[in-house]
Design an enzyme around this catalytic site. Structure first.
Site, mmCIF file in Angstrom:
data_model
loop_
_atom_site.group_PDB
_atom_site.id
_atom_site.type_symbol
_atom_site.label_atom_id
_atom_site.label_comp_id
_atom_site.label_asym_id
_atom_site.label_seq_id
_atom_site.Cartn_x
_atom_site.Cartn_y
_atom_site.Cartn_z
ATOM 1 N N GLU A 63 0.835 -1.204 0.000
ATOM 2 C CA GLU A 63 0.000 0.000 0.000
ATOM 3 C C GLU A 63 0.869 1.253 0.000
ATOM 4 O O GLU A 63 0.713 2.146 -0.835
ATOM 5 C CB GLU A 63 -0.908 -0.022 1.229
ATOM 6 N N ASP A 111 -5.491 -3.603 -2.790
ATOM 7 C CA ASP A 111 -5.406 -2.147 -2.950
ATOM 8 C C ASP A 111 -3.974 -1.725 -3.274
ATOM 9 O O ASP A 111 -3.743 -0.893 -4.160
ATOM 10 C CB ASP A 111 -5.944 -1.418 -1.727
#
Length: 341
Positions: free
Chosen positions: A61, A118
């Site tokens: 991330e 993500d």
């Protein structure tokens, strides 16, 4: 009426032009300070983004966010370092995705090979933008490979929805799926949908908005960080996590508003919660079942998301001493979103 001599007009035009240059330069210096301060505090010389609020670990991330920001600020040198470190330290050997966590205090520092979708999206989108900005085919090819792996490994159907699994392992069960709607990074999905309309990106966006209408829990009708979707379409707070609107879900208004898809019901509930005059400053998290609240307020980065979602002026992007990695990153990402919007 007297005519202004042309030489006076020329002088006034020059002065106005110089004033414009000075103003633009001052703003550019302010932006440069924000990025320079971020790099100085949170990015090592070899290209590792340090999570100062979480034991100085790194994760996919943070690497993806760092790459996005480096591209946005035109810092190709830092972008290259971030990408090289990410590929070498987090890149999986079996598929074009990335292990989610790197802990320098452990041997080996990557002890869980599972990915975080993500982070994969951030990295793929950053490479896509960098390929466009710097005309780099290697970046474009890497982005394409990651994008296809996300579709092949992480996109699935459940109860009539097209959903994004948070990772390859541990989230899809026989009749349920555990989801995190803060993993729906809409701007990347939009670009990928335009690039590859035959792939399920547009369905992911549309169904993400629909799911946001279903994830409204508790007194304030808020989404929880983690939800479970059953095969018959029931959405509820996931049992394996605390039923909190917390550090993950705070990103939802940024990502969906950034993509112009902020019509989901729970987004309005989030900003209403943050702006509730009975509880100021707003709490960093709330348990949607018990109404228990954090004893500390939302960070400057989350306040920036609130301002962005409400089309208000954003706070200064230069990280302050009070800002840890997460707050500082959200702050700069919000300014990036505002620039792109």
């Amino acid at each position: 009426m007297k005519t202004i001599p042309s030489r006076v007009i020329a002088v006034l035009t020059l002065v106005a032009g110089l004033c414009g240059i000075v103003t633009a330069s001052a703003d550019e210096r302010r932006v440069d300070r924000a990025w320079e301060a971020y790099v100085d505090r949170f990015i090592t010389d070899e290209g590792r983004v340090i999570d100062t609020g979480n034991g100085n670990i790194s994760h996919s991330e943070g690497q993806g966010w760092g790459m996005m920001l480096a591209q946005h600020y035109g810092d190709q040198q830092t972008f290259h370092k971030l990408w090289q470190w990410t590929r070498q330290q987090l890149g999986r050997q079996d598929v074009s995705l990335f292990s989610w966590r790197y802990d320098p205090s452990k041997t080996p520092p990557v002890r869980d090979n599972n990915n975080a979708s993500d982070g994969d999206l951030f990295i793929a989108w950053a490479l896509y933008l960098a390929a466009e900005q710097w005309d780099n085919r290697n970046y474009a090819n890497a982005s394409s490979s990651i994008r296809r792996a996300i579709v092949d490994e992480l996109v699935t159907d459940m109860a009539g929805y097209t959903v994004l699994l948070p990772g390859i392992e541990g989230f899809k069960h026989s009749d349920t799926a555990d989801l995190n709607l803060s993993y729906w990074f809409v701007p990347a999905m939009q670009d990928f949908a335009e690039m590859a309309p035959e792939e399920p990106w547009q369905a992911l966006i549309d169904d993400g908005v629909s799911l946001l209408d279903e994830t409204t829990f508790g007194r304030y009708r808020l989404p929880t960080d983690w939800v479970t979707l059953t095969a018959d379409g029931v959405v509820s707070p996931a049992e394996e996590w605390e039923p909190r609107f917390s550090f993950d879900a705070v990103r939802i208004p940024l990502y969906f508003a950034w993509g112009g898809r902020d019509e989901g019901a729970s987004i309005g509930s989030i900003t209403a919660f943050w702006n509730d005059p009975a509880y100021q400053p707003a709490s960093a998290w709330i348990n949607v079942t018990t109404d228990e609240r954090a004893e500390y307020p939302i960070s400057r980065g989350v306040r920036a998301i609130n301002a962005f979602a409400n089309n208000q002026a954003l706070p200064d992007p230069v990280p302050k001493e009070e800002d840890d990695y997460y707050s500082a990153t959200l702050l700069l990402l919000t300014h990036m979103a505002d620039d792109m919007r």
